[in-house]
Design a protein around this motif. Structure first.
Motif, short mmCIF file in Angstrom:
data_model
loop_
_atom_site.label_atom_id
_atom_site.label_comp_id
_atom_site.label_asym_id
_atom_site.label_seq_id
_atom_site.Cartn_x
_atom_site.Cartn_y
_atom_site.Cartn_z
N UNK A 42 106.06 95.77 15.52
CA UNK A 42 105.10 95.63 16.63
C UNK A 42 104.39 94.28 16.61
N UNK A 43 104.81 93.39 15.71
CA UNK A 43 104.24 92.05 15.68
C UNK A 43 102.97 91.94 14.84
N UNK A 44 102.60 93.02 14.14
CA UNK A 44 101.33 92.99 13.40
C UNK A 44 101.46 92.43 11.98
N UNK A 45 102.68 92.03 11.60
CA UNK A 45 102.87 91.57 10.22
C UNK A 45 102.66 90.07 10.04
N UNK A 46 103.08 89.57 8.89
CA UNK A 46 102.97 88.15 8.60
C UNK A 46 104.25 87.68 7.91
N UNK A 47 104.54 86.40 7.82
CA UNK A 47 103.68 85.26 8.15
C UNK A 47 103.72 84.84 9.63
N UNK A 48 104.76 85.24 10.36
CA UNK A 48 104.86 84.69 11.72
C UNK A 48 104.46 85.65 12.83
N UNK A 49 104.26 86.92 12.50
CA UNK A 49 103.96 87.90 13.55
C UNK A 49 105.16 88.13 14.46
N UNK A 50 106.35 88.08 13.89
CA UNK A 50 107.57 88.32 14.67
C UNK A 50 107.59 89.79 15.10
N UNK A 51 108.40 90.09 16.14
CA UNK A 51 108.46 91.49 16.56
C UNK A 51 109.84 91.85 17.10
N UNK A 52 110.07 93.16 17.28
CA UNK A 52 111.28 93.68 17.90
C UNK A 52 112.55 93.08 17.34
N UNK A 53 113.40 92.59 18.26
CA UNK A 53 114.72 92.09 17.87
C UNK A 53 114.67 90.87 16.94
N UNK A 54 113.51 90.26 16.85
CA UNK A 54 113.41 89.10 15.94
C UNK A 54 113.56 89.54 14.47
N UNK A 55 113.40 90.84 14.24
CA UNK A 55 113.56 91.36 12.87
C UNK A 55 114.86 92.12 12.78
#
Ligand code: FE2
Ligand code: FE2
Length: 365
Positions: free
Chosen positions: A220-233
């Motif tokens: 959901x974008x709440x992580x770090x270091x970049x705040x990536x979300x969805x298909x980016x992971x």
């Protein structure tokens, strides 16, 4: 066999699984008269040990891999990383062999509900945690029918996911009590440091480095270091994030006590579809014991017992060996199958009994 808090050690108990600290044997399996080691264990940050006693005779606690494999992997990882910090050369061959042996064992282990609960002293935490996280990640991946080379990348990435912690100040890393915001931001740097460190090793696949870099990202974008979300992971990152958090929650840390398995599973399930991939959380939790064998539970009739066997189709209703009546008196143990005794439920698990509610953890590092 059962897992007991060191406060509950009794003279008739003997150590069922050896206890190590920094690779050295502290308490061998079979040792009796364990009460006198309590303060030593506590100083090492060990709060639980596996014991054998009359009440738990015949109860088996299944693990996903053999204890020997687990111990040797931990030792190889520790030696390799210590060597690396001196020579700047990472001997990947030994690590690859260790990943291969774990993969082979996991692929050959029957599909049972396991509880790992490896015992780690505070000093060894990162190594124990890395090996356990790898085992959990591979357990999820085996459900996805990954090829062996893909499992090997996942295994190596997980084994090295926290290598950046080696560059974080020990004082902050092992601080007792809560981190300040500034310290927390500093510890978060371990994912970038890990990536930068692994970039120096040309032979490693980029995906291994990315696991170190992204294991704290959340869908959901709440992580770090970049705040990536969805298909980016990608799926490997999603797997490691689940395995990492589950192991961190179920292990004693210097700033809080470990959570019981059922609470850690609730934590993942509550966040699935938000922070974590719901399909992967499902594949993982179906392989874990909610109330692990050997753990102490309180029943709805106030009797106490030790979980003795799992009911695969009903993880909340295992077999329980009842050992104490509602008034707290020891009784002649007898076994009940909660799948048949439907009016009895488990109301509390071991860690809640021994210390009431677990502390709320900061987002796991
Ligand atoms: Fe981490
Ligand atoms: Fe981690």
């Amino acid at each position: 066999m059962r897992l007991v808090s060191i406060d509950m050690l009794k003279p008739d108990m003997k150590i069922a699984r050896a206890v190590y600290n920094q690779g050295a044997l502290v308490l061998p399996a079979g040792r009796t008269d364990v009460a006198r080691y309590i303060s030593n264990l506590r100083n090492m940050g060990i709060e639980y040990v596996y014991v054998e006693d009359n009440k738990s005779e015949g109860i088996e606690i299944p693990d996903a891999i053999a204890e020997k494999t687990r111990t040797s992997c931990k030792q190889i990882l520790q030696n390799t990383i210590e060597q690396f910090s001196i020579s700047d050369k990472l001997e990947t061959k030994a690590l690859e062999d260790c990943v291969t042996s774990v993969i082979t064992e996991i692929l050959n282990t029957p599909d049972i509900q396991v509880s790992l609960n490896d015992i780690a002293s505070a000093d060894e935490y990162t190594y124990t945690h890395s090996v356990s996280t790898m085992v959990y990640a591979l357990m999820i991946a085996r459900k996805l029918n990954y090829s062996e080379p893909k499992l090997a990348v996942l295994g190596m990435g997980t084994l090295l996911h926290d290598i950046g912690k080696m560059l974080i100040d020990r004082e902050v890393m092992f601080k007792e009590g809560e981190l300040t915001q500034k310290e927390y931001e500093y510890v978060k740097m371990h994912s970038l440091y890990g990536y930068q460190t692994l970039r120096r090793i040309a032979s490693l696949p980029e995906q291994v480095r990315l696991i170190a870099y992204m294991h704290h990202e959340r869908i959901d974008g709440s992580g770090y270091p970049q705040g990536l979300s969805g298909d980016e992971l990608n799926q490997l990152i999603r797997i490691v994030s689940i395995a990492d958090v589950y192991d961190a929650l179920t292990t004693d840390r210097c700033y809080r006590k470990k959570w019981p398995a059922n609470k850690a599973m609730d934590f993942l399930v509550e966040r699935s579809g938000k922070e974590f991939d719901p399909v992967l959380v499902g594949l993982f939790t179906q392989q874990l014991a909610v109330y692990p064998n050997g753990s102490l539970v309180r029943l709805s009739n106030q009797y106490m017992g030790i979980v003795s066997k799992q009911n695969k189709s009903m993880p909340l209703r295992p077999f329980v060996r009842v050992i104490q009546d509602a008034k707290g008196n020891d009784i002649v143990p007898y076994e009940i199958d909660l799948m048949k005794e439907l009016c009895v439920t488990i109301t509390e698990s071991e860690l809640e009994i021994s210390r009431n509610k677990p502390a709320i953890s900061p987002d796991e590092l």
